[in-house]
Design an enzyme around this catalytic site. Structure first.
Site, mmCIF file in Angstrom:
data_model
loop_
_atom_site.group_PDB
_atom_site.id
_atom_site.type_symbol
_atom_site.label_atom_id
_atom_site.label_comp_id
_atom_site.label_asym_id
_atom_site.label_seq_id
_atom_site.Cartn_x
_atom_site.Cartn_y
_atom_site.Cartn_z
ATOM 1 N N HIS A 233 0.848 -1.195 0.000
ATOM 2 C CA HIS A 233 0.000 0.000 0.000
ATOM 3 C C HIS A 233 0.885 1.247 0.000
ATOM 4 C CE1 HIS A 233 0.463 0.957 4.370
ATOM 5 N NE2 HIS A 233 0.434 -0.343 4.568
ATOM 6 N N ASP B 38 -0.344 4.415 0.801
ATOM 7 C CA ASP B 38 -0.779 5.444 1.747
ATOM 8 C C ASP B 38 -0.081 5.244 3.088
ATOM 9 O OD1 ASP B 38 -2.276 3.019 2.132
ATOM 10 O OD2 ASP B 38 -3.709 4.114 3.368
ATOM 11 N N ASP C 138 6.380 1.335 7.199
ATOM 12 C CA ASP C 138 4.997 0.948 6.885
ATOM 13 C C ASP C 138 4.418 1.838 5.809
ATOM 14 O OD1 ASP C 138 2.450 -0.052 6.920
ATOM 15 O OD2 ASP C 138 1.907 0.796 8.854
ATOM 16 N N GLU D 281 -5.119 1.622 2.533
ATOM 17 C CA GLU D 281 -5.007 0.511 3.488
ATOM 18 C C GLU D 281 -5.185 0.982 4.921
ATOM 19 O OE1 GLU D 281 -3.244 -2.518 6.174
ATOM 20 O OE2 GLU D 281 -2.649 -0.423 5.965
ATOM 21 N N GLU D 282 -4.635 2.153 5.213
ATOM 22 C CA GLU D 282 -4.600 2.612 6.606
ATOM 23 C C GLU D 282 -5.974 3.045 7.131
ATOM 24 O OE1 GLU D 282 -2.253 2.062 8.487
ATOM 25 O OE2 GLU D 282 -0.365 2.056 7.377
#
Ligand SMILES: [Zn+2]
Length: 436
Positions: free
Chosen positions: A78, A80, A110, A145-146
């Site tokens: 991801h 984002d 991340d 995703e977050e």
């Protein structure tokens, strides 16, 4: 095979560029970074498609087709990130600064690092003229995703499954290592727990707070419930992943997890803290509210609890485990989220390739399958494509899990350049081994 030094340099430079695109979600604003990646991938020979659930937030699917049909391997990531407050950081979170042998910035762990390693490895292979003998190498770079993946992997897998259908997925969630008894152990995430958040309500009768017994205080009824949650967790459950994890660490499980957990704790209590959530349902009370006014005895109090449940177990199971801890009367319970976790098999061709890679790079180390207490995009792929094997793995050797974990979603997130090189080598070696 791409030259390792060059691969490390490319990955480092790419990560620095990716960090400079602010993709804090919300709002995400993933379009500019996706366009940038699309150009890199197309120049190397990939066919790219941007697929958007909402305006300005594209997901990207890039393909390198093979000479014949065969397995589809997807490198998933991801683009984002969560937010960052510059006041808490010692560098600008969107600088991509290179200092002390690390790349710094929001997303450095991340997970722009893994995206950079995946893209650098894939483009280096393609530029050298490598094409899969059979099957296909895919890069699936998602938005959102977050914030729950509604516009990202969840949408892709549920709304346009033919665009992302694949057999093997390598995603985030594993590859960090711990050291136990002098031996490095790299985790491979093979499963994710389910999310069963709930609100627990107690009722009473309002009254003036100056005369305590004139009403019936709903808030104080929470005291024994909170006390119980503080003192104990539901019973441990033996599932395949923690059993394999404990075995890889050298702890035999004879049907009873308690003693194994105690032995781990006596070697390194930090490992036990991380292992415990893999072994059962967990209950974490996080929010409470009662009276709107300080002088009114509350007629109702509400407690919110973040409850995580081992893969494949459902709401009934969660309810039984909750009752074990707090009994089953004196409150009302309502789930606000019920997402069942899922798993991939521990044994697979992909697992053997991961094992071989660690064997080549770090011969004294071992790997161990694990359940992630949190959540990743792998879940959507396992649900949409039941035969798909989805693992989390991005190897990290110079920074261990105890250093890396506290930096994720926190200030001064950073990753050692050496680990970027290691991760890129993994992705560059894996695709030719699996696809020929
Ligand atoms: Zn992530």
């Amino acid at each position: 095979m791409p030259e390792p030094q060059e691969l490390e340099r490319r990955t480092t430079e790419l990560l620095r560029e990716l960090i400079r695109f602010n993709t804090v979600n919300p709002p995400g604003n993933e379009a500019p970074v996706q366009e940038y990646l699309r150009e890199l991938l197309e120049r190397a020979g990939f066919e790219c498609e941007l697929l958007s659930a909402v305006e300005g937030r594209p997901n990207q699917v890039a393909r390198l087709r093979g000479r014949s049909d065969g397995p589809r391997l997807a490198y998933l990531g991801h683009v984002d990130t969560v937010l960052a407050d510059p006041d808490d950081w010692s560098v600008d979170p969107w600088s991509g600064d290179l200092k002390d042998g690390c790349v710094w910035g929001r997303g450095a762990l991340d997970m722009k690092s893994q995206v950079a390693a995946e893209v650098a490895a894939a483009t280096a292979l393609a530029e050298e003229g490598w094409r899969p003998e059979s099957g296909e190498l895919m890069l699936v770079l998602t938005a959102d995703e977050e914030a729950g993946a509604t516009h990202g992997a969840k949408w892709l897998c549920e709304q346009v499954p033919d665009k992302v259908r694949c057999d093997l997925v390598v995603n985030e969630g594993g590859g960090d290592h711990i050291e136990l008894g002098g031996r490095r152990v790299y985790g491979v995430c093979v499963a994710e727990k389910g999310v069963f958040r709930f609100t627990l309500t107690t009722e009473g009768r309002a009254g003036h707070a100056s005369i305590p017994r004139i009403g019936d205080n709903a808030l104080t009824k929470m005291a024994p419930i909170l006390q119980a949650m503080a003192e104990r967790q539901p019973s441990l459950e033996l599932t395949p992943e923690p059993e394999a994890f404990l075995e890889a660490l050298g702890f035999a499980v004879d049907g009873d997890l308690g003693p194994a957990l105690e032995r781990v704790a006596s070697k390194d209590p930090r490992v036990a803290v991380l292992l415990e959530p893999m072994l059962g349902v967990t209950l974490t009370p996080t929010r409470i509210r009662a009276s709107e006014k300080i002088n009114v005895i509350p007629a109702r109090a509400e407690l919110q609890v973040d409850c995580r449940v081992p893969p494949e177990l459902d709401e009934d199971h969660a309810r039984r485990r909750i009752a074990e801890v707090i009994g089953d009367d004196g409150y009302r319970l309502e789930f606000s989220e019920t997402v069942i976790g899922n798993r991939s098999p521990v044994e697979s061709r992909l697992m053997r390739e991961i094992e071989d890679f660690i064997g080549r790079e770090d011969p004294d180390a071992t790997i161990a399958p694990m359940v992630l207490p949190g959540f990743t995009d792998s879940r959507w792929f396992r649900e949409a494509f039941p035969d798909c094997v989805a693992y989390g793995f991005c190897p990290q050797r110079s920074m261990d899990l105890f250093e890396a974990a506290p930096l994720i979603h926190a200030a001064d997130e950073r990753i050692p350049v050496e680990d970027l090189g290691l991760a890129a080598r993994f992705f560059a070696e894996l695709a030719p081994r699996l696809l020929g």
